[in-house]
Scaffold this motif. Structure first.
Motif, PDB file in Angstrom:
ATOM      1  N   PRO A  37     -29.480  22.982   0.564  1.00  0.00           N
ATOM      2  CA  PRO A  37     -30.220  22.726  -0.689  1.00  0.00           C
ATOM      3  C   PRO A  37     -30.786  21.304  -0.752  1.00  0.00           C
ATOM      4  CG  PRO A  37     -28.104  23.756  -1.150  1.00  0.00           C
ATOM      5  CD  PRO A  37     -28.140  23.474   0.329  1.00  0.00           C
ATOM      6  N   VAL A  38     -30.080  20.324  -0.206  1.00  0.00           N
ATOM      7  CA  VAL A  38     -30.524  18.930  -0.245  1.00  0.00           C
ATOM      8  C   VAL A  38     -31.818  18.735   0.543  1.00  0.00           C
ATOM      9  CG1 VAL A  38     -29.883  16.553   0.353  1.00  0.00           C
ATOM     10  CG2 VAL A  38     -28.131  18.134  -0.467  1.00  0.00           C
ATOM     11  N   GLU A  39     -31.909  19.393   1.699  1.00  0.00           N
ATOM     12  CA  GLU A  39     -33.049  19.155   2.599  1.00  0.00           C
ATOM     13  C   GLU A  39     -34.160  20.195   2.489  1.00  0.00           C
ATOM     14  OE1 GLU A  39     -32.454  17.659   6.429  1.00  0.00           O
ATOM     15  OE2 GLU A  39     -30.495  16.821   5.997  1.00  0.00           O
ATOM     16  N   SER A  40     -33.857  21.348   1.901  1.00  0.00           N
ATOM     17  CA  SER A  40     -34.901  22.374   1.810  1.00  0.00           C
ATOM     18  C   SER A  40     -35.832  22.034   0.652  1.00  0.00           C
ATOM     19  CB  SER A  40     -34.280  23.761   1.614  1.00  0.00           C
ATOM     20  OG  SER A  40     -33.576  23.827   0.394  1.00  0.00           O
ATOM     21  N   GLY A  41     -37.096  22.026   0.958  1.00  0.00           N
ATOM     22  CA  GLY A  41     -38.097  21.732  -0.065  1.00  0.00           C
ATOM     23  C   GLY A  41     -38.457  22.995  -0.825  1.00  0.00           C
ATOM     24  N   PRO A  42     -39.335  22.874  -1.816  1.00  0.00           N
ATOM     25  CA  PRO A  42     -39.741  24.046  -2.603  1.00  0.00           C
ATOM     26  C   PRO A  42     -40.458  25.103  -1.759  1.00  0.00           C
ATOM     27  CG  PRO A  42     -41.038  22.108  -3.203  1.00  0.00           C
ATOM     28  CD  PRO A  42     -39.959  21.643  -2.264  1.00  0.00           C
ATOM     29  N   GLY A  43     -41.070  24.668  -0.646  1.00  0.00           N
ATOM     30  CA  GLY A  43     -41.813  25.617   0.184  1.00  0.00           C
ATOM     31  C   GLY A  43     -40.988  26.236   1.310  1.00  0.00           C
ATOM     32  N   THR A  44     -39.676  25.947   1.340  1.00  0.00           N
ATOM     33  CA  THR A  44     -38.833  26.455   2.420  1.00  0.00           C
ATOM     34  C   THR A  44     -38.650  27.967   2.292  1.00  0.00           C
ATOM     35  OG1 THR A  44     -37.629  24.363   2.519  1.00  0.00           O
ATOM     36  CG2 THR A  44     -36.571  26.253   3.551  1.00  0.00           C
ATOM     37  N   ASP A  45     -38.971  28.671   3.364  1.00  0.00           N
ATOM     38  CA  ASP A  45     -38.796  30.125   3.405  1.00  0.00           C
ATOM     39  C   ASP A  45     -37.402  30.411   3.971  1.00  0.00           C
ATOM     40  OD1 ASP A  45     -38.805  32.844   3.837  1.00  0.00           O
ATOM     41  OD2 ASP A  45     -40.795  32.894   4.757  1.00  0.00           O
ATOM     42  N   ILE A  46     -36.453  30.641   3.064  1.00  0.00           N
ATOM     43  CA  ILE A  46     -35.061  30.825   3.477  1.00  0.00           C
ATOM     44  C   ILE A  46     -34.902  32.058   4.370  1.00  0.00           C
ATOM     45  CG2 ILE A  46     -32.706  31.297   2.646  1.00  0.00           C
ATOM     46  CD1 ILE A  46     -33.607  28.384   2.311  1.00  0.00           C
ATOM     47  N   GLN A  47     -35.684  33.092   4.122  1.00  0.00           N
ATOM     48  CA  GLN A  47     -35.614  34.295   4.959  1.00  0.00           C
ATOM     49  C   GLN A  47     -36.023  33.977   6.398  1.00  0.00           C
ATOM     50  OE1 GLN A  47     -37.724  37.653   3.406  1.00  0.00           O
ATOM     51  NE2 GLN A  47     -36.714  39.100   4.772  1.00  0.00           N
ATOM     52  N   LEU A  48     -37.082  33.177   6.560  1.00  0.00           N
ATOM     53  CA  LEU A  48     -37.534  32.779   7.891  1.00  0.00           C
ATOM     54  C   LEU A  48     -36.484  31.901   8.573  1.00  0.00           C
ATOM     55  CD1 LEU A  48     -39.751  32.711  10.057  1.00  0.00           C
ATOM     56  CD2 LEU A  48     -40.692  30.711   8.892  1.00  0.00           C
ATOM     57  N   VAL A  49     -35.936  30.946   7.807  1.00  0.00           N
ATOM     58  CA  VAL A  49     -34.891  30.070   8.356  1.00  0.00           C
ATOM     59  C   VAL A  49     -33.700  30.910   8.813  1.00  0.00           C
ATOM     60  CG1 VAL A  49     -33.233  28.240   7.801  1.00  0.00           C
ATOM     61  CG2 VAL A  49     -35.597  28.040   7.021  1.00  0.00           C
ATOM     62  N   THR A  50     -33.323  31.894   8.012  1.00  0.00           N
ATOM     63  CA  THR A  50     -32.201  32.776   8.365  1.00  0.00           C
ATOM     64  C   THR A  50     -32.480  33.522   9.664  1.00  0.00           C
ATOM     65  OG1 THR A  50     -31.664  33.044   6.020  1.00  0.00           O
ATOM     66  CG2 THR A  50     -30.734  34.665   7.534  1.00  0.00           C
ATOM     67  N   GLN A  51     -33.707  34.023   9.822  1.00  0.00           N
ATOM     68  CA  GLN A  51     -34.079  34.715  11.060  1.00  0.00           C
ATOM     69  C   GLN A  51     -33.994  33.769  12.254  1.00  0.00           C
ATOM     70  OE1 GLN A  51     -37.980  36.212  10.105  1.00  0.00           O
ATOM     71  NE2 GLN A  51     -37.199  38.104   9.189  1.00  0.00           N
TER      72      GLN A  51
END
Length: 77
Positions: A37-51
């Protein structure tokens, strides 16, 4: 001059597996950081990061399996 030591091909396979292991571990660390949460910006695609995290973990497991296979074969020879 054509007789190479038998260890040479296996050593190259070990180096290749270690490189994959190392690069995948660095990628995994980087991708996990993006999910924090600290480093992820508003545009971070968590689904993509998870993949990406899943792919890195798969690559690490693949490299580890290659190392186990190579080591087991070397120990049995």
């Amino acid at each position: 001059a054509s007789a190479l030591p038998p260890q040479k091909p296996k050593s190259e396979l070990v180096r290749t597996s270690l490189r994959l292991l190392t690069s995948s571990a660095y990628r995994l660390q980087s991708e996990c950081r993006k999910a924090l949460p600290v480093e992820s910006g508003p545009g971070t695609d968590i689904q993509l990061v998870t993949q990406q995290v899943i792919q890195c973990a798969y690559d690490i497991a693949k490299a580890a399996k290659q190392l186990v296979t190579i080591t087991t074969k070397e120990n049995n020879n």
